[in-house]
Design an enzyme around this catalytic site. Sequence first.
Site, PDB file in Angstrom:
ATOM      1  N   GLU A  65      -1.316  -1.421  -4.839  1.00 16.51           N
ATOM      2  CA  GLU A  65      -2.523  -0.637  -5.114  1.00 16.51           C
ATOM      3  C   GLU A  65      -2.274   0.301  -6.286  1.00 16.51           C
ATOM      4  OE1 GLU A  65      -5.569   0.801  -2.029  1.00 16.51           O
ATOM      5  OE2 GLU A  65      -4.356   2.570  -2.451  1.00 16.51           O
TER       6      GLU A  65
ATOM      7  N   ASP B  45      -2.293   0.899   7.462  1.00 15.90           N
ATOM      8  CA  ASP B  45      -1.554   0.736   6.203  1.00 15.90           C
ATOM      9  C   ASP B  45      -1.120  -0.709   5.984  1.00 15.90           C
ATOM     10  OD1 ASP B  45      -1.347   3.578   5.194  1.00 15.90           O
ATOM     11  OD2 ASP B  45      -0.510   3.803   7.198  1.00 15.90           O
TER      12      ASP B  45
ATOM     13  N   ASP C 272       0.881  -1.173   0.000  1.00 17.21           N
ATOM     14  CA  ASP C 272       0.000   0.000   0.000  1.00 17.21           C
ATOM     15  C   ASP C 272       0.917   1.220   0.000  1.00 17.21           C
ATOM     16  OD1 ASP C 272      -2.249   1.672   0.217  1.00 17.21           O
ATOM     17  OD2 ASP C 272      -2.105   1.680   2.399  1.00 17.21           O
TER      18      ASP C 272
END
Length: 172
Positions: free
Chosen positions: A67, A139, A8
């Site tokens: 992502e 996160d 991420d």
Amino acid sequence: MALILGIDPGSRKTGFGIINHVNGKSSYVGSGVIRVPDVTLPERLKVIFDSVSQIIEEYCPQEVAIEHVFMAKSAGSALKLGQARGAAIVAAVNHELPVAEYEARKVKQSVVGNGGADKFQVQHMVKTLLKLPSTPQEDAADALAIAICHANTQQHLIKSAKAKSFRRGRMV
């Protein structure tokens, strides 16, 4: 066996999560957050690159999932996020790992069942799916969710390839 590293990305905090996906079941291997010091952007990108490289060397994943860039609050934020993603992707590619990209809505849909899920729902489902004793950091949970999404997507593709035909939208 597939050891999957989920990332991420962020220019201030980059989450990472590693899962082991075997025979349709995912298990937790490790996770954390790379906290980037308040230095110039090029120095932050180096920290991300070096940290992701170190994680790859330590855990030896076979695949990386990250992502996809989304529209941030401003163009400047989106550019910084894109550069952080780039640093992480280059670290993976330097280790000759395949990289898959997933939009946030797809990750949430895969893990929570709702593409509009909030952070708390993602954290809760990651904790539940991986049978963790406590809730992972935000996160890190997002990174684990990205890895789970990749595992689910790969498994679906394998099932689809093995299906002989489709009837009314179902594999037979």
